[in-house]
Structures are given as C-alpha cells and as structure tokens.
Design an enzyme around this catalytic site. Structure first.
Site, short mmCIF file in Angstrom:
data_model
loop_
_atom_site.label_atom_id
_atom_site.label_comp_id
_atom_site.label_asym_id
_atom_site.label_seq_id
_atom_site.Cartn_x
_atom_site.Cartn_y
_atom_site.Cartn_z
N GLU A 238 1.32 -16.08 0.74
CA GLU A 238 1.42 -14.83 -0.33
C GLU A 238 2.72 -14.60 0.45
O GLU A 238 4.08 -15.07 1.17
CB GLU A 238 1.25 -14.03 0.85
CG GLU A 238 -0.80 -13.47 0.69
CD GLU A 238 -0.88 -13.48 -0.24
OE1 GLU A 238 -0.24 -12.59 -1.22
OE2 GLU A 238 -2.03 -13.63 -1.00
N HIS B 240 -3.97 -16.12 1.99
CA HIS B 240 -5.90 -16.21 1.88
C HIS B 240 -6.43 -17.08 1.43
O HIS B 240 -5.78 -18.05 1.13
CB HIS B 240 -5.53 -14.95 0.84
CG HIS B 240 -5.15 -13.00 1.01
ND1 HIS B 240 -4.20 -12.40 1.14
CD2 HIS B 240 -6.20 -12.62 1.52
CE1 HIS B 240 -4.60 -11.69 1.14
NE2 HIS B 240 -5.06 -11.62 2.11
N ARG C 217 -2.86 7.39 2.29
CA ARG C 217 -3.40 8.13 2.98
C ARG C 217 -5.05 6.68 3.26
O ARG C 217 -5.44 6.13 1.81
CB ARG C 217 -3.97 9.23 2.06
CG ARG C 217 -5.23 9.50 2.76
CD ARG C 217 -5.37 11.03 1.82
NE ARG C 217 -7.05 12.09 2.15
CZ ARG C 217 -6.68 13.04 3.42
NH1 ARG C 217 -5.40 12.74 3.85
NH2 ARG C 217 -7.82 13.73 4.41
N CYS D 179 -4.72 -7.59 5.31
CA CYS D 179 -4.60 -8.01 4.83
C CYS D 179 -2.55 -7.89 4.91
O CYS D 179 -1.64 -8.43 5.73
CB CYS D 179 -4.75 -9.12 4.10
SG CYS D 179 -6.07 -9.86 4.59
#
Length: 213
Positions: free
Chosen positions: A78, A165, A88, A141
C-alpha cells in the site's frame, strides 16, 4: 536492524486470517536482522493501542503490517493511508458506532516511507503476483497504516513503516467460488521477498506502478 511485522486476527465471520498465518511462517531472523511478530485485533483504536505498547518496549527500525483483502488476486503493498478516524465507525465486535476523532490535527493522509515499488517488484521476481495499491480501503487495515504514519510523525520518527494486503487462501473460498485465492506458502514466499527488499534498503525504483483509474 530490528523489524516488527504484524498480522490481524480473523474477522468478518472468518475462522482464519491469512495475514496472521503467513506472518507466523516467516523466519525469526534474516541474516543478522531480527524479525518480531505481533498479532493485533481487527478493531479500530484497540489495534493501534497494542501496536503503540510494543513500539514503546523495543527500538524498532521498521514496522510492516499485513492484512487480508478478500477479492484481490495479488499481494498489494500500500502506498498511502487516509484519515478516516474522524468518521462515524463501528468495530467488528458489534459495538455501537462511535464519533471519536483520534487525531483532529493529523494530516489528511500519510504515505508509507518504505520503497513500495521496489517491494512490489521483488515479490514479482519470486513468481508471486503483486501490484502496488493506491487504496488501503477504509477499514482497520487503512486505520493501522494511517496510525503508523501519525506515530512516525509524532513519536517514532526513526521508524520506516508500511502495509501489505494479501488475498484469501483456498480454504476461505470454498463457499465463495467467485473470489480469488492464493496458497499460504505463496503468500509467505511473497512476504519474505518483501522483507528482503526492505532490508536491502536504498531509494525506491523509478517506475510507473499502480492503478491508472
């Protein structure tokens, strides 16, 4: 050099997480370099707290987090973690969503300071499918990658940090015939190649990698 590599526990109804299982298979040393392993929960904030506790115990040079991305075909280093910690969110234990801006003054995103292109190419050189990713998603992640960037910027300026990943393993897709998978041994082989590329250090290579759309 001392390296910490983390793997998440199973989540989303799965009984196994290939990220954690592959981390367990990695060597404890590569040449003279120590490889420490840490299981972290797939839970917002709690995962970061456990990581911080370990970082305070030892002087790490590198932290590499590994996570599952079901649906991906390759190992995907990544490039960036984005700040969605003020959104939220609800954790995977079924708790109620919470509004908790953890770093109201944090940057919008933090880029991995590992040689992500060199890592991607090193994995492919071992015959393991790999692709540089420009999105770590918006689940835990991404949260850990962003938190690593924030911790590097505010507390642990000496560390290099990143995230990879990994796909499902075959036993996870027996009831998901449309989903790709990769053997645990192939994942281990790819992660080992990534660690060796990180240890070699040096500047990242200059080549165009990653999605264009």
């Amino acid at each position: 050099m001392r390296i910490l590599i983390t793997g998440f526990d199973p989540f989303g109804g799965e009984h196994i997480n290939p990220a954690l299982e592959a981390v367990k298979l990695l060597p404890d040393k590569i040449a003279e370099h120590t490889i420490d392993k840490l299981e972290i929960p797939t839970v917002f904030h709690k995962s970061k707290d456990i990581l911080v506790s370990r970082l305070k115990q030892y002087d790490y040079d590198i932290v590499l987090a590994i996570g599952q991305a079901g649906g991906r075909y390759e190992l995907t280093p990544e490039r960036v973690g984005i700040n969605v910690d003020d959104a939220r969110i609800a954790d995977n234990e079924g708790n109620q969503p919470i509004d908790e801006p953890i770093q109201p003054n944090g940057e919008a995103a933090y880029f991995s300071n590992l040689p992500v292109k060199r890592i991607t190419e090193a994995i492919k050189a071992q015959g393991v499918p790999s692709r540089l990713s420009n999105t770590a998603g918006t689940f835990v992640c991404n949260h850990i990658l962003y938190q690593l960037g924030y911790l590097h910027a505010t507390q642990f300026s000496n560390i290099k940090f990143g995230f990879i990943h990994v796909p499902f393993i075959p036993e996870q897709v027996t009831d998901k015939p449309e989903k790709p998978s990769m053997s645990l041994e192939t994942i281990r082989k790819g992660l080992n190649a990534a660690l060796e590329a990180i240890i070699e250090s040096g500047d990242d290579i200059k080549v165009a990698l990653g999605e264009t759309h």
